[in-house]
Design an enzyme around this catalytic site. Structure first.
Site, PDB file in Angstrom:
ATOM      1  N   PRO A  88       0.831  -1.221   0.000  1.00 54.57           N
ATOM      2  CA  PRO A  88       0.000   0.000   0.000  1.00 54.57           C
ATOM      3  C   PRO A  88       0.861   1.266   0.000  1.00 54.57           C
ATOM      4  O   PRO A  88       0.348   2.358  -0.217  1.00 54.57           O
ATOM      5  CB  PRO A  88      -0.823  -0.127   1.295  1.00 54.57           C
ATOM      6  CG  PRO A  88      -0.104  -1.111   2.145  1.00 54.57           C
ATOM      7  CD  PRO A  88       0.697  -1.990   1.233  1.00 54.57           C
ATOM      8  N   GLU A 115       1.823  -8.399   8.568  1.00 59.08           N
ATOM      9  CA  GLU A 115       2.099  -6.963   8.731  1.00 59.08           C
ATOM     10  C   GLU A 115       3.002  -6.441   7.624  1.00 59.08           C
ATOM     11  O   GLU A 115       3.380  -5.267   7.615  1.00 59.08           O
ATOM     12  CB  GLU A 115       2.760  -6.688  10.086  1.00 59.08           C
ATOM     13  CG  GLU A 115       1.894  -7.008  11.284  1.00 59.08           C
ATOM     14  CD  GLU A 115       0.539  -6.318  11.207  1.00 59.08           C
ATOM     15  OE1 GLU A 115       0.512  -5.104  10.975  1.00 59.08           O
ATOM     16  OE2 GLU A 115      -0.480  -7.015  11.372  1.00 59.08           O
ATOM     17  N   ARG A 153      -3.619  -7.254 -20.744  1.00 59.97           N
ATOM     18  CA  ARG A 153      -4.521  -6.783 -21.810  1.00 59.97           C
ATOM     19  C   ARG A 153      -3.886  -5.699 -22.667  1.00 59.97           C
ATOM     20  O   ARG A 153      -4.411  -5.356 -23.709  1.00 59.97           O
ATOM     21  CB  ARG A 153      -5.882  -6.366 -21.257  1.00 59.97           C
ATOM     22  CG  ARG A 153      -5.794  -5.333 -20.146  1.00 59.97           C
ATOM     23  CD  ARG A 153      -7.151  -5.044 -19.539  1.00 59.97           C
ATOM     24  NE  ARG A 153      -8.002  -4.329 -20.455  1.00 59.97           N
ATOM     25  CZ  ARG A 153      -9.090  -4.822 -21.052  1.00 59.97           C
ATOM     26  NH1 ARG A 153      -9.473  -6.039 -20.824  1.00 59.97           N
ATOM     27  NH2 ARG A 153      -9.793  -4.074 -21.868  1.00 59.97           N
ATOM     28  N   ASP A 168     -10.907   1.760 -24.582  1.00 56.51           N
ATOM     29  CA  ASP A 168     -11.249   1.589 -23.174  1.00 56.51           C
ATOM     30  C   ASP A 168     -11.028   2.888 -22.420  1.00 56.51           C
ATOM     31  O   ASP A 168     -10.259   3.740 -22.846  1.00 56.51           O
ATOM     32  CB  ASP A 168     -10.346   0.522 -22.526  1.00 56.51           C
ATOM     33  CG  ASP A 168     -10.845  -0.889 -22.786  1.00 56.51           C
ATOM     34  OD1 ASP A 168     -12.011  -1.041 -23.167  1.00 56.51           O
ATOM     35  OD2 ASP A 168     -10.053  -1.825 -22.601  1.00 56.51           O
TER      36      ASP A 168
HETATM   37  N1  SAH Z   1       1.400  -3.158   7.504  1.00 53.19           N
HETATM   38  C1  SAH Z   1       1.477  -2.806   6.118  1.00 53.19           C
HETATM   39  C2  SAH Z   1       0.359  -3.471   5.331  1.00 53.19           C
HETATM   40  C3  SAH Z   1       0.508  -4.955   5.197  1.00 53.19           C
HETATM   41  S1  SAH Z   1      -0.811  -5.667   4.313  1.00 53.19           S
HETATM   42  C4  SAH Z   1       1.360  -1.305   5.981  1.00 53.19           C
HETATM   43  O1  SAH Z   1       0.636  -0.696   6.769  1.00 53.19           O
HETATM   44  O2  SAH Z   1       1.937  -0.719   5.044  1.00 53.19           O
HETATM   45  C5  SAH Z   1      -0.083  -7.171   3.766  1.00 53.19           C
HETATM   46  C6  SAH Z   1       0.358  -7.225   2.352  1.00 53.19           C
HETATM   47  O3  SAH Z   1      -0.751  -7.006   1.495  1.00 53.19           O
HETATM   48  C7  SAH Z   1       1.389  -6.190   1.922  1.00 53.19           C
HETATM   49  O4  SAH Z   1       2.683  -6.619   2.243  1.00 53.19           O
HETATM   50  C8  SAH Z   1       1.148  -6.115   0.431  1.00 53.19           C
HETATM   51  O5  SAH Z   1       1.833  -7.147  -0.258  1.00 53.19           O
HETATM   52  C9  SAH Z   1      -0.330  -6.382   0.309  1.00 53.19           C
HETATM   53  N2  SAH Z   1      -1.126  -5.149   0.136  1.00 53.19           N
HETATM   54  C10 SAH Z   1      -1.965  -4.605   1.035  1.00 53.19           C
HETATM   55  N3  SAH Z   1      -2.565  -3.499   0.557  1.00 53.19           N
HETATM   56  C11 SAH Z   1      -2.115  -3.331  -0.691  1.00 53.19           C
HETATM   57  C12 SAH Z   1      -2.371  -2.375  -1.717  1.00 53.19           C
HETATM   58  N4  SAH Z   1      -3.206  -1.353  -1.536  1.00 53.19           N
HETATM   59  N5  SAH Z   1      -1.735  -2.516  -2.899  1.00 53.19           N
HETATM   60  C13 SAH Z   1      -0.873  -3.547  -3.097  1.00 53.19           C
HETATM   61  N6  SAH Z   1      -0.597  -4.479  -2.172  1.00 53.19           N
HETATM   62  C14 SAH Z   1      -1.208  -4.392  -0.986  1.00 53.19           C
END
Ligand code: SAH
Length: 248
Positions: A88, A115, A153, A168
């Site tokens: 994220p 996490e 795609r 698109d």
């Molecule tokens: N504690 C971390 C979130 C971990 S979520 C933080 O707050 O930044 C667990 C995993 O889900 C991450 O390591 C990632 O691979 C995936 N993930 C979660 N949200 C995501 C998003 N919005 N985009 C891409 N991958 C995501």
């Protein structure tokens, strides 16, 4: 193009990758997808892939050693591939980012869980970091599927010529025009006459105008930074006049 996906949950990919466009890309040998189970790269007896965070706190953190070993092994076989982490905190996946990724030789996509991943993996192995939006998923698998789908795609030859990605939404920076199919009338709502006219030029113009209308209404930010053609400006002026009539 190659996709190597590193995950603790290889089973999650079975359905989405076995159907439709992605399946077709694989069958046409335009893409090649290999799923790697990170657990296979754990070296201890219990095949541990996560551990408690240093400094305390809730949850578990993915260990760096199995991931580094797995990435290094895949990268040794495919040195031209880019190592991408799903997170994220990464740069936001957009049409533009997907188009850029579609030009790469391959992507090695790391799926986090719990996490997240020991930060040292980022320093050692990660070349790009992608987020699919400002929310937190339970794991990187669905994000990785999203990346593979959006990129696949855009690879020439994956979509048939009759389903090109150019029209698109975002293809040319605008949202797509509204689409209709049979029947002509449903619960009193009819298909716009122009679409039945067979006049290709009128249809093209109508679609462009409706594309501008939708974009202006739903995503004005997409229009803001754009240089518009004289036709687009004319069509927008037409929309203004229409709005004035409806309001007046
Ligand atoms: N504690 C971390 C979130 C971990 S979520 C933080 O707050 O930044 C667990 C995993 O889900 C991450 O390591 C990632 O691979 C995936 N993930 C979660 N949200 C995501 C998003 N919005 N985009 C891409 N991958 C995501």
């Amino acid at each position: 193009m190659r996709f190597d996906i590193l995950t603790l949950f290889p089973g999650m990919f079975a359905g989405p990758f076995d159907e439709s466009i992605i399946r077709r890309g694989v069958d046409k040998q335009l893409i090649d997808i290999t799923i790697h189970n990170i657990r296979d790269w754990a070296t201890d007896r219990h095949q541990t892939t996560d551990d408690a965070p240093y400094g305390g706190g809730a949850g578990m953190v993915m260990k760096v050693e199995p991931l580094a070993a797995c990435i290094e092994s895949v990268k040794a076989s495919y040195p031209a591939s880019t190592v991408v982490m799903t997170s994220p905190q990464g740069r936001r996946l957009t049409h533009q980012v997907a188009s850029e990724l579609a030009k790469r030789d391959g992507l090695i996509i790391v799926c986090g869980r719990y996490e997240g991943i020991d930060e040292r993996l980022r320093t050692l192995c990660i070349e790009d970091d992608l987020s699919i939006g400002d929310f937190v998923l339970s794991g990187g698998e669905i994000a990785a599927m999203t990346v593979v789908d959006a990129v696949t795609r855009l690879i020439p030859g994956v979509l048939g010529s009759d389903e090109s990605a150019e029209n698109d939404s975002f293809g040319d920076g605008l949202l797509e025009y509204p689409q209709y199919t049979r029947p002509v009338e449903f619960r009193g709502l009819t298909v716009p006459d122009i679409l039945l006219s067979g006049n290709h030029e009128l249809i093209r113009k109508w679609r462009r105008r409706e594309s501008l209308r939708k974009t202006r209404l739903l995503r004005p930010d997409l229009l803001a930074g754009r240089t518009l053609t004289s036709e687009d400006l004319k069509l927008l002026a037409e929309l203004d006049r229409e709005d004035a009539v409806t309001k007046g």
